[in-house]
Scaffold this motif. Structure first.
Motif, PDB file in Angstrom:
ATOM      1  N   LEU A 202       0.953  -1.154  -0.048  1.00  0.00           N
ATOM      2  CA  LEU A 202      -0.048   0.041   0.114  1.00  0.00           C
ATOM      3  C   LEU A 202       0.768   1.290  -0.005  1.00  0.00           C
ATOM      4  O   LEU A 202       0.596   2.189  -0.525  1.00  0.00           O
ATOM      5  CB  LEU A 202      -0.977  -0.208   1.108  1.00  0.00           C
ATOM      6  N   LEU A 214      -2.907   5.239   7.776  1.00  0.00           N
ATOM      7  CA  LEU A 214      -3.819   5.284   6.553  1.00  0.00           C
ATOM      8  C   LEU A 214      -5.389   5.125   7.163  1.00  0.00           C
ATOM      9  O   LEU A 214      -5.570   4.535   8.264  1.00  0.00           O
ATOM     10  CB  LEU A 214      -3.684   4.050   5.702  1.00  0.00           C
ATOM     11  N   ARG A 216      -8.708   3.211   6.763  1.00  0.00           N
ATOM     12  CA  ARG A 216      -9.347   2.130   5.878  1.00  0.00           C
ATOM     13  C   ARG A 216     -10.737   2.035   6.086  1.00  0.00           C
ATOM     14  O   ARG A 216     -11.304   2.180   7.179  1.00  0.00           O
ATOM     15  CB  ARG A 216      -8.743   0.678   6.734  1.00  0.00           C
ATOM     16  N   TYR A 235      -8.338   2.194   0.995  1.00  0.00           N
ATOM     17  CA  TYR A 235      -7.271   2.948   1.925  1.00  0.00           C
ATOM     18  C   TYR A 235      -6.885   4.202   1.342  1.00  0.00           C
ATOM     19  O   TYR A 235      -6.737   4.353   0.145  1.00  0.00           O
ATOM     20  CB  TYR A 235      -6.060   1.991   1.599  1.00  0.00           C
TER      21      TYR A 235
END
Length: 270
Positions: A202, A214, A216, A235
């Motif tokens: 990612l 991040l 989510r 994400y």
């Protein structure tokens, strides 16, 4: 001048996000929220080092990142000041769910990273009410805004729902539009939002650092008959994106407006 109230517990020295990036994120958030007003001087290197219990090198790297993003200006012999042209606060959400998805699709470009019939993880199978061992359509896309990656979308659909999806479909249209054209009638969406560290894959896709925070967003989309049609995990980096919600006033303080679930009683927190 408003003075930010910060403490050393905002910087974690556990393995993960580099200290200078943590400090950068804290200061950036304080500037954008107006805790340091345009034209105001931020604390000196020594003051920030003492406030967050970090080295001068860490402070310099964080302030350099603020300068690189155009948030502060350095005046030799005087200190570092918030720029007068700091971006204004972003407007509140005024879009419904479908309208928000449509605008999101219009404002970004798409790269399809994967589309295949695969065995889903057990939790995905459970959420989609799939029999054990049954494969599903797996689609991963990367959305970018003006060349900057802003969102990775990891979607799973039952084969009979997503079996006709093509690479071209996923590049040109949002998933909900494809399903609507196929005759789907949406009933409700169950959504969960949490924070996770960026794993290497990612981090590479979103051009951020491994371990950086991040958001989510997991969504389970049902049809009007309460059959789950689509499980999506999104994400985004909080540096570039935010989550908006348009909630009718009558739904405030109800399950329709969302609830905060606590896992402390399950022993996950220490």
């Amino acid at each position: 001048m408003k003075r930010a109230q910060a403490s050393t517990d905002e910087i974690s020295k556990k393995p993960g996000v580099p200290l200078h990036h943590q400090l950068f994120l804290v200061l950036k958030d304080q500037i954008l929220r107006g805790l340091y007003e345009p034209g105001a001087q931020i604390p000196t290197e020594d003051q920030l080092g003492a406030l967050f219990n970090v080295s001068r090198i860490t402070v310099r790297r964080a302030v350099s990142d603020l300068h690189a993003q155009g948030l502060v200006v350095k005046r030799h012999g005087h200190g570092t000041f918030v720029r007068q042209e700091v971006p204004a606060a972003r407007p509140p959400a005024t879009l419904g769910f479908i309208e928000l998805l449509r605008k999101q699709a219009q404002d970004t470009s798409v790269k399809v990273l994967r589309i295949a019939l695969e065995q889903p993880p057990a939790l995905i199978s459970l959420n989609l009410h799939l029999d054990p061992g049954l494969a599903a359509i797996h689609a991963i896309r990367l959305r970018s805004a003006k060349g900057t990656p802003v969102m990775v979308i990891d979607a799973w659909l039952p084969e009979d729902v997503g079996g006709r999806l093509t690479n071209l479909d996923l590049r040109e249209r949002a998933m909900h539009e494809i399903l609507l054209d196929q005759g789907a009638k949406f009933g409700r969406v169950v959504q969960e939002i949490t924070a996770v560290p960026a794993i290497p894959e990612l981090a590479q896709q979103l051009r951020t650092e491994v371990g950086s925070p991040l958001l989510r967003i997991s969504r389970l989309l049902y049809d009007v008959g309460q059959r789950p049609l689509l499980h999506t995990t999104i994400y985004v980096s909080p540096d570039r994106s935010r989550v908006l919600a348009d909630i009718p006033i009558g739904s405030m303080n109800t399950f329709s407006a969302g609830q905060i679930a606590h896992d402390a009683h399950n022993g996950h927190w220490t």
